[in-house]
Design an enzyme around this catalytic site. Structure first.
Site, mmCIF file in Angstrom:
data_model
loop_
_atom_site.group_PDB
_atom_site.id
_atom_site.type_symbol
_atom_site.label_atom_id
_atom_site.label_comp_id
_atom_site.label_asym_id
_atom_site.label_seq_id
_atom_site.Cartn_x
_atom_site.Cartn_y
_atom_site.Cartn_z
ATOM 1 N N ASP A 48 81.392 43.957 -9.382
ATOM 2 C CA ASP A 48 80.899 42.966 -10.038
ATOM 3 C C ASP A 48 80.022 43.711 -10.983
ATOM 4 O O ASP A 48 79.038 44.175 -10.562
ATOM 5 C CB ASP A 48 80.021 42.102 -9.312
ATOM 6 C CG ASP A 48 79.243 41.069 -9.787
ATOM 7 O OD1 ASP A 48 79.116 41.011 -10.916
ATOM 8 O OD2 ASP A 48 79.057 40.025 -9.056
ATOM 9 N N SER A 100 84.520 40.297 -29.333
ATOM 10 C CA SER A 100 85.402 38.966 -29.617
ATOM 11 C C SER A 100 85.061 38.606 -31.069
ATOM 12 O O SER A 100 84.263 38.984 -31.703
ATOM 13 C CB SER A 100 84.559 37.842 -28.601
ATOM 14 O OG SER A 100 84.946 36.529 -29.075
ATOM 15 N N TYR A 141 77.238 33.293 -25.011
ATOM 16 C CA TYR A 141 78.425 34.009 -25.287
ATOM 17 C C TYR A 141 78.291 34.880 -26.720
ATOM 18 O O TYR A 141 78.633 36.295 -26.359
ATOM 19 C CB TYR A 141 79.733 33.248 -25.381
ATOM 20 C CG TYR A 141 80.675 33.870 -25.669
ATOM 21 C CD1 TYR A 141 81.610 34.523 -24.299
ATOM 22 C CD2 TYR A 141 81.637 34.089 -26.779
ATOM 23 C CE1 TYR A 141 82.774 35.250 -24.479
ATOM 24 C CE2 TYR A 141 82.872 34.856 -26.866
ATOM 25 C CZ TYR A 141 83.381 35.237 -25.584
ATOM 26 O OH TYR A 141 84.483 35.867 -25.763
ATOM 27 N N LYS A 181 78.229 38.964 -27.345
ATOM 28 C CA LYS A 181 79.071 39.801 -28.295
ATOM 29 C C LYS A 181 78.678 40.691 -29.438
ATOM 30 O O LYS A 181 79.267 41.643 -29.679
ATOM 31 C CB LYS A 181 80.399 38.972 -28.508
ATOM 32 C CG LYS A 181 81.189 38.361 -27.215
ATOM 33 C CD LYS A 181 81.839 39.516 -26.253
ATOM 34 C CE LYS A 181 82.742 38.745 -25.238
ATOM 35 N NZ LYS A 181 83.155 40.036 -24.595
HETATM 36 N N1 LIG Z 1 90.472 34.490 -24.127
HETATM 37 C C1 LIG Z 1 90.274 34.661 -25.420
HETATM 38 O O1 LIG Z 1 90.587 33.809 -26.282
HETATM 39 C C2 LIG Z 1 89.301 35.869 -25.771
HETATM 40 C C3 LIG Z 1 88.801 35.747 -27.145
HETATM 41 C C4 LIG Z 1 87.893 37.004 -27.421
HETATM 42 C C5 LIG Z 1 87.714 37.652 -26.650
HETATM 43 N N2 LIG Z 1 87.776 37.506 -25.395
HETATM 44 C C6 LIG Z 1 87.310 38.721 -24.490
HETATM 45 O O2 LIG Z 1 88.240 39.285 -23.363
HETATM 46 C C7 LIG Z 1 87.794 39.485 -22.186
HETATM 47 C C8 LIG Z 1 88.707 39.145 -21.185
HETATM 48 O O3 LIG Z 1 88.676 37.829 -21.050
HETATM 49 P P1 LIG Z 1 90.007 36.873 -20.641
HETATM 50 O O4 LIG Z 1 90.325 35.950 -21.724
HETATM 51 O O5 LIG Z 1 91.040 37.509 -20.466
HETATM 52 O O6 LIG Z 1 89.135 36.132 -19.636
HETATM 53 P P2 LIG Z 1 89.380 35.938 -17.955
HETATM 54 O O7 LIG Z 1 90.656 35.887 -17.548
HETATM 55 O O8 LIG Z 1 88.416 35.150 -17.447
HETATM 56 O O9 LIG Z 1 88.939 37.432 -17.544
HETATM 57 C C9 LIG Z 1 87.778 37.996 -17.543
HETATM 58 C C10 LIG Z 1 87.761 38.912 -16.079
HETATM 59 O O10 LIG Z 1 86.279 39.181 -15.895
HETATM 60 C C11 LIG Z 1 86.049 39.009 -14.530
HETATM 61 N N3 LIG Z 1 84.792 38.917 -14.422
HETATM 62 C C12 LIG Z 1 83.867 37.717 -14.703
HETATM 63 N N4 LIG Z 1 82.669 37.984 -14.275
HETATM 64 C C13 LIG Z 1 82.596 39.305 -13.848
HETATM 65 C C14 LIG Z 1 81.753 40.195 -13.353
HETATM 66 N N5 LIG Z 1 80.429 39.827 -13.200
HETATM 67 N N6 LIG Z 1 81.898 41.526 -12.808
HETATM 68 C C15 LIG Z 1 83.276 41.907 -13.164
HETATM 69 N N7 LIG Z 1 84.133 41.084 -13.558
HETATM 70 C C16 LIG Z 1 83.966 39.865 -13.938
HETATM 71 C C17 LIG Z 1 86.867 37.880 -14.231
HETATM 72 O O11 LIG Z 1 87.102 37.870 -12.901
HETATM 73 P P3 LIG Z 1 87.511 36.326 -12.117
HETATM 74 O O12 LIG Z 1 88.527 35.788 -12.782
HETATM 75 O O13 LIG Z 1 87.610 36.645 -10.533
HETATM 76 O O14 LIG Z 1 86.292 35.442 -12.485
HETATM 77 C C18 LIG Z 1 88.159 38.041 -14.906
HETATM 78 O O15 LIG Z 1 89.010 38.789 -14.306
HETATM 79 C C19 LIG Z 1 86.231 39.101 -22.226
HETATM 80 O O16 LIG Z 1 85.467 39.985 -22.638
HETATM 81 C C20 LIG Z 1 86.132 37.789 -23.119
HETATM 82 O O17 LIG Z 1 84.911 37.691 -23.725
HETATM 83 C C21 LIG Z 1 88.566 36.557 -24.932
#
Ligand SMILES: NC(=O)c1ccc[n+]([C@@H]2O[C@H](COP(=O)([O-])OP(=O)(O)OC[C@H]3O[C@@H](n4cnc5c(N)ncnc54)[C@H](OP(=O)(O)O)[C@@H]3O)[C@@H](O)[C@H]2O)c1
Ligand SMILES: *[C@@H]1O[C@H](CO)[C@@H](O)[C@H](O)[C@H]1NC(C)=O
Ligand SMILES: *[C@@H]1O[C@H](CO)[C@@H](O)[C@H](O)[C@H]1NC(C)=O
Ligand SMILES: *[C@@H]1O[C@H](CO)[C@@H](O)[C@H](O)[C@H]1NC(C)=O
Ligand SMILES: *[C@@H]1O[C@H](CO)[C@@H](O)[C@H](O)[C@H]1NC(C)=O
Length: 274
Positions: free
Chosen positions: A85, A166, A178, A182
């Site tokens: 975490d 992001s 958010y 970022k």
């Molecule tokens: N999806 C999009 O459209 C998008 C766009 C731009 C940027 N991003 C970025 O991409 C990255 C990954 O996001 P994603 O879209 O793949 O979302 P996601 O599936 O929710 O992945 C985020 C991961 O981070 C974990 N997490 C949350 N809080 C945490 C903590 N305190 N310590 C350690 N791990 C933690 C979550 O664990 P749990 O699943 O167990 O909660 C999950 O595995 C993020 O930085 C996000 O801002 C995503």
């Protein structure tokens, strides 16, 4: 004149072809360790699986035990998981010691700072400081602390760091913590890159657009927004109006950039970006 342009273009293409002839593949994966945060779901999960398939030594950190077990079951024995975490100092310390013991003299070839959360999004005057704190602590403070803790191992391997920022780190498309988190990552990215250059460590930052992952689950985002709306002072509610709440999409008012993006049909499945 035309001849020189043609000559220039030909030389450029040849050079490009030569540079990318191996598709940018990394030769000799022996001892190349990659540590990724947030591998339970989404990009991190996909990156862990992709790097594992390619033959890297993946050290994947998950937030939950279930996430770690599922990832382990779907990957090779070479991939190892650890619980982390990024908000928890003990957890960071433990993970850092574990990684150090795993990589030994090889050091850490790659760090992917991926863990992140969206946090509540709503117009700024609907929110209190705790709404902002959550994503800033995970996405920015957590990312910086993980990085600091891994730097000695990364310097040792002359490795690389990829920070997952992001599009929200370039354009603040919604209220909440958010986008500030970022934007902070972008700032960290640049200073870190300069500080690490002399050590042969590469730093880059990626800015995904909108992808279908648990982070962008529209139902969840709207439900969180509803909870916030229900707790607003009557005066604030009156200023915005019930219609604004009902029709306004997760981020901002009608007609803004974000409303255009936030249609389900615009969501793309995550692609193995790396
Ligand atoms: N999806 C999009 O459209 C998008 C766009 C731009 C940027 N991003 C970025 O991409 C990255 C990954 O996001 P994603 O879209 O793949 O979302 P996601 O599936 O929710 O992945 C985020 C991961 O981070 C974990 N997490 C949350 N809080 C945490 C903590 N305190 N310590 C350690 N791990 C933690 C979550 O664990 P749990 O699943 O167990 O909660 C999950 O595995 C993020 O930085 C996000 O801002 C995503
Ligand atoms: C591959 O890398 C390992 C560890 O860095 C090294 O010991 C080995 O000699 C390398 N193999 C080749 C074929 O370069
Ligand atoms: C950062 O990580 C270190 C472990 O090396 C820990 O002692 C410290 O409390 C952490 N700070 C925060 C704000 O999480
Ligand atoms: C990117 O990663 C590097 C290395 O950890 C770090 O120093 C830098 O602050 C990060 N940048 C961002 C924007 O997260
Ligand atoms: C992150 O840092 C790298 C290295 O400085 C730089 O090339 C890149 O433009 C930065 N990314 C952002 C989004 O600032």
């Amino acid at each position: 004149m035309f001849f020189y342009i043609l000559l220039f273009l030909s030389i450029s293409s040849l050079w490009w072809y030569w540079k990318t002839r191996d598709g940018g593949k990394v030769a000799n994966l022996t001892g190349k360790y990659i540590f990724i945060t947030g591998c339970d779901t989404g990009f991190g999960n996909m990156a862990a699986k992709t790097f594992d398939k390619k033959g890297f030594r993946v050290l994947a950190s998950c937030l939950t035990e279930t996430g770690a077990k599922e990832l382990q079951a779907a990957t090779s024995d070479q991939l190892q998981t650890v619980l982390l975490d990024v908000r928890d100092s003990n957890s960071i310390k433990k993970a850092a010691a574990w990684i150090k013991a795993e990589v030994q003299s090889e050091g850490l070839w790659g760090l992917v700072n991926n863990a992140g959360i969206m946090g509540p999004t709503a117009p700024t005057d609907w929110l209190d400081i705790e709404h902002f704190r959550e994503p800033i602590e995970v996405n920015l403070i957590g990312l910086i602390n993980v990085t600091i803790n891994m730097l000695p191992l990364i310097k040792q391997a002359k490795g690389r760091i990829v920070n997952v920022s992001s599009i929200g780190g370039r354009l603040a498309f919604c209220g909440g913590g958010y986008c500030p988190s970022k934007f902070g990552v972008e700032g960290f990215n640049d200073s870190l890159r300069r500080d690490m250059k002399a050590f042969g460590v590469k730093v880059s930052c990626i800015q995904p657009g909108l992808f279908k992952t648990p982070l962008t689950d529209l139902d969840k985002i709207l439900k969180e927004k509803e909870v916030i709306w229900n707790r607003l002072l009557p005066d604030t509610k009156k200023q915005y109006g019930e219609e604004y709440f009902q029709k306004g999409l997760p981020c901002v008012a009608k007609g803004s950039v974000a409303t255009k993006v936030h249609h389900r049909s615009d969501y793309r499945d995550p692609i193995p970006a790396i």
